[in-house]
Motif scaffolding. Sequence first.
Motif, short mmCIF file in Angstrom:
data_model
loop_
_atom_site.label_atom_id
_atom_site.label_comp_id
_atom_site.label_asym_id
_atom_site.label_seq_id
_atom_site.Cartn_x
_atom_site.Cartn_y
_atom_site.Cartn_z
N HIS A 21 -50.48 5.93 14.10
CA HIS A 21 -51.34 5.00 13.26
C HIS A 21 -52.54 4.95 13.97
CE1 HIS A 21 -52.96 1.06 11.58
NE2 HIS A 21 -52.39 1.74 10.39
N ASP A 37 -52.94 5.94 7.86
CA ASP A 37 -52.56 4.44 7.54
C ASP A 37 -51.12 4.41 7.11
OD1 ASP A 37 -52.39 5.34 4.76
OD2 ASP A 37 -54.09 4.25 4.11
N SER A 38 -50.57 3.18 6.94
CA SER A 38 -49.10 2.99 6.61
C SER A 38 -48.64 3.79 5.71
CB SER A 38 -48.81 1.58 6.32
OG SER A 38 -49.37 0.81 7.42
N ASN A 111 -45.43 -4.50 5.84
CA ASN A 111 -45.15 -4.82 7.05
C ASN A 111 -44.30 -6.15 7.05
OD1 ASN A 111 -47.76 -3.56 7.05
ND2 ASN A 111 -48.69 -4.92 8.81
N SER A 126 -51.56 -1.83 2.03
CA SER A 126 -52.76 -2.11 1.96
C SER A 126 -53.58 -1.18 0.93
CB SER A 126 -53.76 -2.40 3.02
OG SER A 126 -53.79 -1.40 3.91
N HIS A 172 -56.35 -9.75 12.73
CA HIS A 172 -57.18 -10.02 11.56
C HIS A 172 -57.57 -11.44 11.13
CE1 HIS A 172 -55.60 -5.95 10.98
NE2 HIS A 172 -56.93 -5.78 10.42
N HIS A 195 -60.65 -5.16 6.49
CA HIS A 195 -59.23 -4.88 6.12
C HIS A 195 -58.71 -6.06 5.33
CE1 HIS A 195 -55.05 -4.20 6.45
NE2 HIS A 195 -55.14 -2.68 6.67
N GLU A 197 -56.37 -7.77 5.32
CA GLU A 197 -55.50 -8.82 6.18
C GLU A 197 -56.28 -9.96 6.61
OE1 GLU A 197 -52.97 -7.00 9.17
OE2 GLU A 197 -52.12 -5.88 7.65
N SER A 211 -57.76 -0.17 3.28
CA SER A 211 -56.73 -0.03 4.40
C SER A 211 -57.62 0.86 5.49
CB SER A 211 -55.69 0.99 3.90
OG SER A 211 -56.37 2.23 3.79
N THR A 212 -56.92 1.13 6.80
CA THR A 212 -57.96 1.80 7.62
C THR A 212 -58.09 2.87 7.27
OG1 THR A 212 -55.57 2.41 8.39
CG2 THR A 212 -56.25 0.75 9.64
P1 13P Z 1 -53.02 0.02 7.14
O1 13P Z 1 -51.91 0.42 6.10
O2 13P Z 1 -54.28 -0.32 6.54
O3 13P Z 1 -53.03 1.13 8.09
O4 13P Z 1 -52.48 -1.41 7.97
C1 13P Z 1 -51.48 -1.50 8.77
C2 13P Z 1 -51.55 -2.71 9.71
O5 13P Z 1 -50.81 -2.94 10.28
C3 13P Z 1 -52.82 -3.40 9.50
O6 13P Z 1 -52.65 -4.41 10.26
#
Ligand code: 13P
Length: 304
Positions: A21, A37-38, A111, A126, A172, A195, A197, A211-212
């Motif tokens: 990540h 990203d996730s 998450n 995200s 965040h 982001h 969050e 997202s990232t």
């Molecule tokens: P992303 O999916 O945007 O990479 O975010 C993961 C995450 O843990 C954000 O805090």
Amino acid sequence: MEITEQIGRLKQQRGALILAHYYVPEEIQQIADFVGDSYFLSKKAMEAPQKTIVFCGVQFMGESAKLMSPDKTILLPDAAADCPMAHMATPQEVARVRAEHPDAAVVCYINSTAELKSCCDVCVTSSNAVKIVRALPQNEIFFIPDSNLAHYIAQQVPEKTFVFGTGYCHVHHSITEQMVRQARREHPQALFVAHPECRGDVLALADAVGSTSEIIDFATQNPAQEFIVGTEMGVLYELQKRNPDKRFYPVHAHQVCPNMKRNSLEKVRDALENMQPAVELPGQWSRRALAPLEQMHTLAEAAR
Ligand code: 13P
Ligand code: SF4
């Protein structure tokens, strides 16, 4: 022998894939096969032909990969690397809200623990949360655990009503509106990217929210030369790599996820050498926790 060389040899011996990540230390991002990203990482883990995956991230990422690919060995270099927000909702809370709002869809941020996923209808990340929530047939949404992300989605999907979870990401959530205003005063030419969050009043000041990966893409494609970055510091490595002539500033100096930073090259090497720590999930949750993840992948692809 250099540690990166040791990792390279072990990786070849094991036929392994290394995923990382954007928040893990940059020396790991440098040796990973894929960084993302996730959602991207979840898809890569699912589609990869390799039977061994080293997942450099936090527990929920490794757990999700194991749920989607139970026959693969998913190695987490540090088994204690956990996202605190993943635990900020409970199955009891879901049961209570389901009883009060029987028509609501229970939407779970990726998450989250596998146990929590097992009592939800669909997962989101995200990068796909807004699209998936908008596409759901239900008009009422219970979103867990992240309250900030839930409020952001609610703003983007005003036609639906929401019940909000109470979780948050301490990294965040630590960014405040005052800090962003101060950073803007210090860098008046910079755009602010955040982001989802982050708190609502912080997002209201952002030029782009995502997202990232979306933050990195926005800053890369936008002609602006300076950016204030409202997410974990790890993304600065990829931002600077892709945009050597642009300047990136965090909002404050402590945008660091201590759990993501538990990953290290030594732990990646040891995980490949010992084939441990490997993600194991209790059978009673696995089947039920898989359904919302599969649903996410189906809906995310359909919404592309
Ligand atoms: P992303 O999916 O945007 O990479 O975010 C993961 C995450 O843990 C954000 O805090
Ligand atoms: Fe969890 Fe926040 Fe760390 Fe992401 S940055 S893994 S949400 S604690």
